[in-house]
Design an enzyme around this catalytic site. Structure first.
Site, short mmCIF file in Angstrom:
data_model
loop_
_atom_site.label_atom_id
_atom_site.label_comp_id
_atom_site.label_asym_id
_atom_site.label_seq_id
_atom_site.Cartn_x
_atom_site.Cartn_y
_atom_site.Cartn_z
N GLU A 1 0.80 -1.23 0.00
CA GLU A 1 0.00 0.00 0.00
C GLU A 1 0.83 1.28 0.00
O GLU A 1 0.42 2.29 -0.59
CB GLU A 1 -0.93 0.02 1.22
N SER B 1 -33.28 -31.82 48.14
CA SER B 1 -32.58 -32.38 49.30
C SER B 1 -31.15 -31.89 49.45
O SER B 1 -30.43 -32.36 50.34
CB SER B 1 -32.56 -33.91 49.18
#
Length: 677
Positions: free
Chosen positions: A80, A340
């Site tokens: 680029e 329980s």
């Protein structure tokens, strides 16, 4: 003539200086766009890997880039903007080249934009083909170079570069297209990610793989020409497949991650103590279990290190996107009936108070407690049995008898000291709380069992680093906790499960709405819940049948071998029934234990509720009653068959102390005191 030449030279220099000053002023007056770029919140595991990421406000995936492979940066700059490190934001040579190419070919071949100009365009979303837009990009680029370093400008590009759809930035693209962090990329992957931002929609590999492949090849070819990579590496990269689908972003422990984001609004990165390997394995276990069950049944799992309190895994549902199961509901935090699973706390309190011992005989017969007449789950009765067996068989009559002797409020207070916030129907606890008549969450239950594993010392569980740790008040004495854990460790494992010595308890709530299994070893504690998120009944759902096997598999995924449970504290009373003190050989109901009698024992010192300064020895005095006397401290017998009414014990240190005295006829008195330094 010479004078004119000098004058002309001076005029040119003056014009150049004036132009330069004008350019400087033009750049200096540039209104820059906001340079703070919002990124999505990230929730990360204990090793720093991503658990879950969130989009920014407009729904775009934009993340902090984090570490990026140097090869990608070399390819990006080489492709680029080769002079990125040298130009002031605008590259005159690149602009001249672009102009020449356009004049020669009659069309735009390259734009001449630098990386800094591309950042300027991305910041302002300005056009690329219009002269005014290009001039604006040049002006902003020059201003950016004066405000930011080259690395800061590159960082903006890594955040903002478009990659198609709602993907922005290198990290979002790498996760979506490659399924990996960008810290390590192959040449083919790096070249693809360099090529896509040039035309992100037409080169999207999930929609246009041929265009993406061709663009990648052009990047590789130019990088070979520029000497950035070798021809052999480029040739090998060309043979690598281009991804043809977009992957989902990581979403491990989605419920917990969402909760953390809600609790830390605006945070960019939130750390947790979650173990990603374990979390991934347990989510797979939950999904597999749900796939083999009813369509609306959900499941939740919590695992923690009870030595530190750190939560290592939290599964809120089998699939957080499954609306049929209400998968969006975090069932680790949902208030449910524990069945329980609270019974061990009742027994530990009874041991601590000197009401019972694992070898104490207790009655399992039809009994009415006022208007309350509980039944055992199988509607049968075992008669006279040891307390150990009563807990292992999870019988209801014995535990309700002990709860009546203790008072149900004592159980609720114990749960609160463990860090839970129990929901009591009607506000006043009754005897049914021992059988699950109270609301708690899976996280709270696991936290309570962590206290059992820590010999009565509660700990705050948390998935936030630094937030877990010990809580102040003990639940009960170490001896009582160890005796309870020893009973739970004697439970047989479920069928086909490893025969490990895991201390665990199962539970099933009324109407089969909830199935539970909670357990621990010497290092970790875990809990499993199954049921429907809407509270509807699940016929045939039992904790022992459904939840217990998942609990054992959870520990198998956690580690290859269990950590041993701690040895008994030195003062633990480990004796058969026949050798126990007479009052502990058989449990006497509340009326017998606390019956008022003119000559019954009474603790004269220290009186109930007193605060006593600690010394080397603590004096004990009893009046009334019939010798010999047995003294217990925090449930542990310390003085047996003493005919004296005055004795002393070695002070156990500051904190809560429960004293009990039992006379020769089995009558008792208790006193709760606080020892202060």
């Amino acid at each position: 003539m010479r004078r004119h030449a000098l004058f002309l030279l001076a005029a040119v220099l003056l014009a150049g200086a004036t132009a330069r000053d004008a350019l400087d002023l033009w750049v200096a007056r540039t209104d820059l766009p906001a340079l703070t770029i919002d990124t999505g919140t990230e929730v990360v595991a204990r090793d720093g890997t991503l658990l879950r990421a969130f989009t920014v406000a407009d729904g775009r995936w934009r993340l902090d880039p984090g570490p990026v492979d140097p090869l990608f940066l070399d390819l990006l700059i080489g492709y680029e903007d080769r002079r990125f490190r040298d130009h002031p934001g605008v590259d005159p040579l690149a602009l001249l080249r672009a102009a020449w190419q356009a004049a020669w070919s009659g069309r735009i071949v390259s734009g001449g934009s630098t990386l800094t100009m591309q950042v300027a365009r991305l910041l302002e979303d300005s056009g690329t083909g219009r002269v005014a837009g290009k001039l604006r990009q040049m002006r902003v680029a020059l201003a950016l170079e004066r405000r930011l370093s080259k690395d800061q400008i590159l960082g903006l590009y890594l955040r903002l570069a478009p990659y198609g759809g709602n993907l922005e930035g290198i990290r979002a693209a790498s996760l979506a297209y490659l399924g990996k962090e960008p810290r390590r990329l192959t040449p083919a992957e790096a070249a693809l990610l360099v090529a896509l931002p040039q035309s992100p929609e037409t080169r999207r590999p999930d929609r246009h793989p041929d265009a993406a492949r061709a663009a990648r090849a052009r990047v590789l070819a130019r990088m070979v020409e520029g000497g950035v990579i070798g021809a052999d590496r480029a040739t090998a990269a060309l043979s690598e497949a281009v991804p043809t689908a977009r992957r989902p972003f990581p979403a491990l422990s989605p419920h917990l991650a969402e909760r953390q984001r809600r609790d830390h609004p605006g945070a960019a990165r939130i750390a947790t103590t979650i173990d990603p390997r374990l979390q991934r394995g347990l989510e797979a276990l939950a999904a597999r279990t749900a796939a083999g069950g009813a369509s609306r049944v959900s499941l939740a799992i919590v695992v923690a290190d009870h030595r530190t309190g750190e939560i290592l895994a939290s599964v809120g549902s089998p699939d957080w996107t499954d609306d049929r199961r209400a998968g969006f509901v975090d069932m680790t935090r949902a208030t449910r009936s524990p069945g329980s699973t609270l019974k061990p706390f009742v027994y530990a309190l009874a041991f601590d108070e000197g009401l019972a011992h694992p070898e104490t005989l207790i009655e399992d017969r039809p009994t009415a407690f006022g208007t309350y007449a509980p039944q055992n789950f199988d509607r049968t009765f075992r008669g006279t049995i040891p307390v150990r067996q009563a807990l292992q068989l999870s019988l209801n009559i014995p535990v309700v008898s002990l709860t009546e002797a203790l008072g149900p409020a004592r159980l609720i207070a114990t749960l609160r000291r463990a860090g839970a916030d129990p929901v009591v129907p009607g506000g006043q606890p009754g005897l049914a709380v021992a059988l699950g008549g109270v609301g708690v969450t899976l996280e709270e239950l696991v936290q309570g069992y962590a206290a059992l594993a820590r010999l009565g010392a509660p700990v705050r569980l948390s998935a936030e680093p630094g937030q877990a740790g010990p809580l102040d008040q003990r639940l009960f004495g170490a001896e009582a906790a160890w005796l309870t854990a020893d009973i739970l460790a004697g439970l047989p494992p479920p069928p086909n499960a490893p025969a490990n010595r895991l201390a665990y308890k199962t539970g099933t709530s009324y109407g089969h709405r909830d199935a539970w299994a909670i357990g621990f070893d010497g290092g970790h504690v875990a809990g499993v819940w199954l049921g429907r998120a809407d509270g509807a009944s699940v016929p045939g759902a039992f904790g022992g049948d459904l939840a217990a096997p998942i609990l054992f598999e959870t520990f198998a995924r956690l580690k290859p071998a269990l950590d041993p449970l701690p040895p008994p504290p030195p003062t633990t009373l480990i004796l058969p029934n026949a050798r126990l003190p007479l009052p502990l050989q058989r449990f006497r109901p509340r009326g017998a234990v606390f019956a008022a009698a003119p000559d019954g024992p009474e603790i004269a010192f220290p009186p109930d509720g007193a605060e006593v300064e600690t010394a080397e020895h603590l004096a004990l005095k009893v009046r009334g009653g019939t010798p010999p006397f047995t003294w217990l401290a925090n449930g542990a017998p310390l003085v047996l068959a003493d005919r004296s009414r005055e004795t002393a014990l070695t002070a156990p240190g500051e904190g809560y102390l429960s004293l009990s005295v039992i006379d020769g006829k089995g009558r008792s008195a208790t006193s709760t005191v606080t020892l202060r330094p």
